[in-house]
Write an enzyme that holds these catalytic residues in place. Structure first.
Site, PDB file in Angstrom:
ATOM      1  N   HIS A 192     -52.869 -64.895  22.292  1.00  0.00           N
ATOM      2  CA  HIS A 192     -51.680 -65.182  23.102  1.00  0.00           C
ATOM      3  C   HIS A 192     -50.557 -64.196  22.782  1.00  0.00           C
ATOM      4  CE1 HIS A 192     -49.739 -66.761  19.537  1.00  0.00           C
ATOM      5  NE2 HIS A 192     -50.857 -67.437  19.284  1.00  0.00           N
TER       6      HIS A 192
ATOM      7  N   GLU B 127     -55.785 -73.111  17.651  1.00  0.00           N
ATOM      8  CA  GLU B 127     -55.699 -72.469  16.336  1.00  0.00           C
ATOM      9  C   GLU B 127     -56.204 -73.442  15.278  1.00  0.00           C
ATOM     10  OE1 GLU B 127     -55.881 -70.193  14.193  1.00  0.00           O
ATOM     11  OE2 GLU B 127     -54.036 -69.084  14.659  1.00  0.00           O
TER      12      GLU B 127
END
Length: 192
Positions: A9, A76
């Site tokens: 990202h 994550e």
């Protein structure tokens, strides 16, 4: 065969451990996004984790691509009690565990968090499910540093510790060719 395009990202400017905490992304570098968009295959499916920083980055890259629903299993690593703490605070709080967590990645986890082995299995299962359900030639996955690193050993034969040594920059691309019985790494952390 599916070519995986694992994209981290955009930048968050966080200076602390950031796992499942939802933080904003900075997508103001439109030139970098345009280069990344031009580099990635236009006929790819695109999917992201469900955290805002990944969702918004994927949305910025969707263009003519088919967008799949975002998935929590592409998140994550869950840093648990360490999420939001600076590494010096983590070291002071859990000096032995925090050192072992990075030097011996495997089953160790942060308090109330997730281990390297757990994130590796979670992300691998998600990728397998996506490839099975859609059989794409190209699949762009917008995710996170740990999620991307966790898949490098499968394609390189490296240990988890070696995989963690790679830089995975915001908007960096790691490409992997996934065959039914083997994975092969292309570039790690390419910045178009």
């Amino acid at each position: 065969m599916t070519r995986l395009w694992l994209v981290r990202h955009g930048p968050t400017h966080q200076k602390v451990m950031t796992g499942w905490r939802d933080v904003p992304v900075d997508l103001s570098d439109t030139a970098a996004l345009a280069r990344l968009n031009a580099y990635l295959p236009q006929d790819a499916l695109i999917v992201s984790s469900d955290l805002t920083r990944a969702v918004q980055t994927a949305d910025a890259l969707t263009a003519s691509r088919t967008r799949l629903p975002h998935r929590s299993d592409l998140r994550e690593i869950d840093f648990g009690a360490w999420d939001g703490l600076h590494h010096t605070q983590v070291s002071a709080r859990d000096p032995v565990l925090s050192r072992q967590f990075w030097e011996n990645p495997g089953d160790l986890k942060a308090p109330d968090g997730e281990s390297w082995n757990a994130v590796t299995a979670r992300v691998a299962t998600a990728i397998h499910a996506l490839m099975t359900a859609h059989t794409p030639d190209h699949l762009i996955i917008v995710a996170h540093m740990g999620a991307i690193m966790s898949q490098i050993p499968r394609a390189t034969g490296q240990t988890a510790y070696q995989a963690m040594a790679h830089s995975i920059d915001p908007l960096g691309v790691t490409d992997i060719t996934a065959h039914a019985d083997s994975w092969h790494i292309g570039q790690i952390n390419h910045r178009p």
